[in-house]
Write a protein that holds these residues in place. Structure first.
Motif, PDB file in Angstrom:
ATOM      1  N   GLU A 242      -0.164  33.094  53.511  1.00 13.76           N
ATOM      2  CA  GLU A 242      -1.067  34.143  53.040  1.00 13.76           C
ATOM      3  C   GLU A 242      -1.211  35.310  54.006  1.00 13.76           C
ATOM      4  OE1 GLU A 242      -4.801  32.263  52.378  1.00 13.76           O
ATOM      5  OE2 GLU A 242      -4.937  31.445  54.409  1.00 13.76           O
ATOM      6  N   GLY A 243      -0.531  35.238  55.147  1.00 20.30           N
ATOM      7  CA  GLY A 243      -0.624  36.340  56.089  1.00 20.30           C
ATOM      8  C   GLY A 243      -0.397  35.867  57.512  1.00 20.30           C
ATOM      9  N   LEU A 244      -0.870  36.656  58.462  1.00 17.11           N
ATOM     10  CA  LEU A 244      -0.670  36.378  59.883  1.00 17.11           C
ATOM     11  C   LEU A 244      -1.867  35.652  60.477  1.00 17.11           C
ATOM     12  CD1 LEU A 244       1.022  36.862  62.500  1.00 17.11           C
ATOM     13  CD2 LEU A 244      -0.241  39.009  62.768  1.00 17.11           C
ATOM     14  N   TYR A 245      -1.564  34.601  61.222  1.00 14.06           N
ATOM     15  CA  TYR A 245      -2.575  33.891  62.000  1.00 14.06           C
ATOM     16  C   TYR A 245      -2.330  34.135  63.482  1.00 14.06           C
ATOM     17  CZ  TYR A 245      -4.053  31.238  57.860  1.00 14.06           C
ATOM     18  OH  TYR A 245      -4.534  30.882  56.629  1.00 14.06           O
ATOM     19  N   ASP A 246      -3.340  33.904  64.287  1.00 12.56           N
ATOM     20  CA  ASP A 246      -3.195  34.144  65.721  1.00 12.56           C
ATOM     21  C   ASP A 246      -2.386  33.056  66.415  1.00 12.56           C
ATOM     22  OD1 ASP A 246      -5.028  32.087  65.647  1.00 12.56           O
ATOM     23  OD2 ASP A 246      -6.476  33.032  67.002  1.00 12.56           O
ATOM     24  N   ARG A 247      -2.011  32.020  65.676  1.00 12.12           N
ATOM     25  CA  ARG A 247      -1.150  30.942  66.174  1.00 12.12           C
ATOM     26  C   ARG A 247      -0.624  30.188  64.949  1.00 12.12           C
ATOM     27  NH1 ARG A 247      -5.983  28.360  69.421  1.00 12.12           N
ATOM     28  NH2 ARG A 247      -6.671  30.519  69.147  1.00 12.12           N
ATOM     29  N   ASP A 248       0.088  29.101  65.169  1.00  7.74           N
ATOM     30  CA  ASP A 248       0.604  28.307  64.066  1.00  7.74           C
ATOM     31  C   ASP A 248      -0.532  27.985  63.088  1.00  7.74           C
ATOM     32  OD1 ASP A 248       1.588  26.318  62.363  1.00  7.74           O
ATOM     33  OD2 ASP A 248       2.818  25.410  63.926  1.00  7.74           O
TER      34      ASP A 248
ATOM     35  N   THR B 282       1.488  45.012  68.464  1.00  6.67           N
ATOM     36  CA  THR B 282       1.616  44.987  69.916  1.00  6.67           C
ATOM     37  C   THR B 282       2.404  43.758  70.347  1.00  6.67           C
ATOM     38  OG1 THR B 282      -0.426  43.730  70.166  1.00  6.67           O
ATOM     39  CG2 THR B 282      -0.622  46.148  70.128  1.00  6.67           C
ATOM     40  N   GLU B 283       2.687  43.675  71.641  1.00  6.51           N
ATOM     41  CA  GLU B 283       3.365  42.496  72.174  1.00  6.51           C
ATOM     42  C   GLU B 283       2.513  41.253  71.958  1.00  6.51           C
ATOM     43  OE1 GLU B 283       6.356  40.336  73.480  1.00  6.51           O
ATOM     44  OE2 GLU B 283       6.436  42.518  73.227  1.00  6.51           O
ATOM     45  N   GLU B 284       1.197  41.410  72.050  1.00  7.95           N
ATOM     46  CA  GLU B 284       0.297  40.279  71.812  1.00  7.95           C
ATOM     47  C   GLU B 284       0.417  39.779  70.368  1.00  7.95           C
ATOM     48  OE1 GLU B 284      -4.499  39.181  72.038  1.00  7.95           O
ATOM     49  OE2 GLU B 284      -3.805  41.252  72.294  1.00  7.95           O
ATOM     50  N   ILE B 285       0.551  40.710  69.427  1.00 10.57           N
ATOM     51  CA  ILE B 285       0.720  40.330  68.024  1.00 10.57           C
ATOM     52  C   ILE B 285       2.042  39.596  67.841  1.00 10.57           C
ATOM     53  CG2 ILE B 285       1.047  41.216  65.691  1.00 10.57           C
ATOM     54  CD1 ILE B 285      -1.829  41.370  66.577  1.00 10.57           C
TER      55      ILE B 285
ATOM     56  N   GLN C 136       3.541  37.748  69.913  1.00  4.52           N
ATOM     57  CA  GLN C 136       3.450  36.409  70.480  1.00  4.52           C
ATOM     58  C   GLN C 136       2.835  35.411  69.499  1.00  4.52           C
ATOM     59  OE1 GLN C 136       4.764  35.394  73.395  1.00  4.52           O
ATOM     60  NE2 GLN C 136       5.578  37.473  73.597  1.00  4.52           N
ATOM     61  N   MET C 137       2.143  35.908  68.489  1.00  3.05           N
ATOM     62  CA  MET C 137       1.511  35.026  67.514  1.00  3.05           C
ATOM     63  C   MET C 137       2.499  34.499  66.475  1.00  3.05           C
ATOM     64  SD  MET C 137      -1.879  37.298  66.702  1.00  3.05           S
ATOM     65  CE  MET C 137      -2.990  37.856  68.017  1.00  3.05           C
ATOM     66  N   ALA C 138       3.669  35.130  66.388  1.00  5.04           N
ATOM     67  CA  ALA C 138       4.570  34.882  65.262  1.00  5.04           C
ATOM     68  C   ALA C 138       5.620  33.834  65.578  1.00  5.04           C
ATOM     69  CB  ALA C 138       5.245  36.179  64.854  1.00  5.04           C
ATOM     70  N   SER C 139       6.139  33.262  64.515  1.00  2.00           N
ATOM     71  CA  SER C 139       7.295  32.379  64.603  1.00  2.00           C
ATOM     72  C   SER C 139       8.479  33.093  64.003  1.00  2.00           C
ATOM     73  CB  SER C 139       7.031  31.081  63.827  1.00  2.00           C
ATOM     74  OG  SER C 139       8.250  30.390  63.590  1.00  2.00           O
ATOM     75  N   GLY C 140       9.639  32.933  64.605  1.00  2.00           N
ATOM     76  CA  GLY C 140      10.836  33.566  64.080  1.00  2.00           C
ATOM     77  C   GLY C 140      11.545  32.726  63.044  1.00  2.00           C
TER      78      GLY C 140
ATOM     79  N   MET D  67       7.898  35.012  60.287  1.00  2.00           N
ATOM     80  CA  MET D  67       6.869  35.996  60.583  1.00  2.00           C
ATOM     81  C   MET D  67       7.356  37.071  61.540  1.00  2.00           C
ATOM     82  SD  MET D  67       3.932  36.931  59.628  1.00  2.00           S
ATOM     83  CE  MET D  67       3.410  35.492  58.701  1.00  2.00           C
ATOM     84  N   THR D  68       8.275  36.718  62.439  1.00  2.00           N
ATOM     85  CA  THR D  68       8.790  37.715  63.379  1.00  2.00           C
ATOM     86  C   THR D  68       9.440  38.876  62.641  1.00  2.00           C
ATOM     87  OG1 THR D  68       9.117  36.142  65.184  1.00  2.00           O
ATOM     88  CG2 THR D  68      10.456  38.130  65.223  1.00  2.00           C
ATOM     89  N   SER D  69      10.245  38.575  61.639  1.00  2.00           N
ATOM     90  CA  SER D  69      10.915  39.647  60.901  1.00  2.00           C
ATOM     91  C   SER D  69       9.900  40.505  60.147  1.00  2.00           C
ATOM     92  CB  SER D  69      11.946  39.065  59.926  1.00  2.00           C
ATOM     93  OG  SER D  69      11.327  38.421  58.838  1.00  2.00           O
ATOM     94  N   LYS D  70       8.801  39.916  59.715  1.00  2.00           N
ATOM     95  CA  LYS D  70       7.780  40.678  59.004  1.00  2.00           C
ATOM     96  C   LYS D  70       7.042  41.622  59.954  1.00  2.00           C
ATOM     97  CE  LYS D  70       7.382  37.151  55.484  1.00  2.00           C
ATOM     98  NZ  LYS D  70       8.774  36.736  55.797  1.00  2.00           N
ATOM     99  N   LEU D  71       6.845  41.194  61.184  1.00  2.00           N
ATOM    100  CA  LEU D  71       6.225  42.088  62.169  1.00  2.00           C
ATOM    101  C   LEU D  71       7.159  43.236  62.533  1.00  2.00           C
ATOM    102  CD1 LEU D  71       4.441  39.551  64.564  1.00  2.00           C
ATOM    103  CD2 LEU D  71       3.503  40.815  62.615  1.00  2.00           C
TER     104      LEU D  71
END
Length: 377
Positions: A184-190, A206-209, A211-215, A226-230
């Motif tokens: 449903e969107g981005l979480y700050d971790r898994d 940002t770089e911090e954002i 870091q929250m994603a999985s590739g 999520m990495t590709s979406k960012l």
């Protein structure tokens, strides 16, 4: 007027032209069969958008997954490049035929566009793609776009349809991009973590954002995550395009997300002109230059890049290429169109303006990269 919240993606005043991206995990069952009823519900949503005056472009994955099942290929068709290309060739025929049928039920015409990275990286081909999109929309058609996986290799691939959707939005001068996925969107971790927090809005990736994603693609069918979406959000946010990630697993997925007002909205940071949008969206480079801290600070004040600020030259680029600009630490800070070939650039790096002519043996250009051809990240 700009998109400010999730509901604005349905507002024809704020979003007259919308790009909708559908991921493989949504389109295809585990057994490789198309989720036909779900896709029919999406087609009805597109028809509804068209009725209220909104132009829709669809970026649709799934050809490889569909074709792999039809050809009996192992690993979802992704074990080898030859498997993926063959699967894409077969799956794309079925996919576009299905779209044509479902849209025809609403009196709409589907138009197919298969793109590779080169089609949007080269300026002339980018303009050709842009003009085709505009003409299709002007004629009332719904462009259905996918990466041309049947011929694409690693050198000419986007690698995911998230970034393709953002680049298509730039080329089409769209105001919004909806990425439909199985989360449903981005979480700050898994999201499986008990303390994971959902992020409804992001103002600048940002770089911090990152870091929250999985590739990784959670389904195993797609090539994103999520990495590709960012990365797609970064392309969009520099062009004044709003992008949202919404959960798309249910029938009528857009209506469901809007009713729940649930998704992650990435708001644009600025509104570059068409020329800078193309430069800023570039994904492939023949080389880079590295600049000193003084040059970095000058760029932040809106200055051009001069030879004196260059401390390193990498790759074999030519005048007119769009290259990476790195800070002293090697991190990319900008993209820009270079005024010199790589060997000339290497010869004049670190020199003052009056020294450049002596080194080159001819009158120098005003700068190495002009601020009008430079996009800061």
């Amino acid at each position: 007027m700009r998109i400010e919240n999730l509901l604005d993606f349905r507002d024809i005043e704020k979003c007259p032209r919308l790009v909708i991206k559908l991921g493989s995990a949504l389109l295809v069952h585990e057994d490789g069969e198309l989720r036909h009823d779900w896709l029919r519900s999406v087609a009805s949503e597109i028809a509804g958008a068209r009725e209220r005056g909104q132009e829709i472009i669809v970026v649709c994955s799934g050809a490889v997954a569909l074709g792999a099942a039809m050809l009996g290929l192992p690993g979802g068709g992704r074990e080898t490049l030859a498997h993926a290309q063959a699967a894409a060739s077969v799956g794309q025929v079925f996919l576009i035929a299905t779209w044509a049928q479902l849209l025809a039920e609403h009196g709409l015409v589907a138009g197919q566009m298969l793109l590779t990275l080169d089609d949007l990286e080269g300026r002339r081909r980018y303009l050709n793609a842009s003009e085709t999109l505009r003409e299709l929309l002007a004629r009332g058609a719904v462009p259905i776009i996918n990466e041309n996986d049947s011929i694409a290799t690693s050198e000419i691939r986007f690698g995911d349809n998230d970034r393709l959707a953002a680049r298509v939005a730039q080329a089409a001068s769209a105001q919004g991009v909806l990425l439909l996925t199985d989360v449903e969107g981005l979480y700050d971790r898994d999201p499986a973590h008990p303390e994971a927090e959902f992020l409804p809005e992001v103002r600048g990736v940002t770089e911090e954002i990152h870091q929250m994603a999985s590739g990784k693609s959670s389904s195993g069918k797609g090539s994103g995550g999520m990495t590709s979406k960012l990365l797609a959000a970064e392309i969009a946010e520099r062009t004044g395009i709003a992008l949202a990630i919404i959960k798309g697993v249910d029938d009528l997925p857009i209506a469901c997300a809007m009713a729940a007002n649930r998704g992650t909205l990435f708001l644009p940071k600025r509104d570059d002109n068409a020329w800078k949008s193309w430069i800023g969206g570039r994904l492939r480079f023949n080389g880079s230059i590295r600049v000193d801290q003084g040059c970095v600070e000058a760029l932040q004040r809106g200055k051009s890049i001069l030879a004196a600020g260059i401390i390193g030259v990498f790759g074999e680029f030519e005048r007119g290429d769009v290259i990476k600009v790195e800070g002293p630490d090697g991190k990319m800070i900008a993209k820009g169109m270079i005024e010199y070939d790589w060997d000339e650039c290497d010869a004049i790096k670190g020199l003052r303006s009056e020294e450049v002519a002596e080194r080159l043996g001819h009158l120098p250009r005003a700068c190495v990269i002009h601020r009008d051809h430079l996009v800061l990240l």
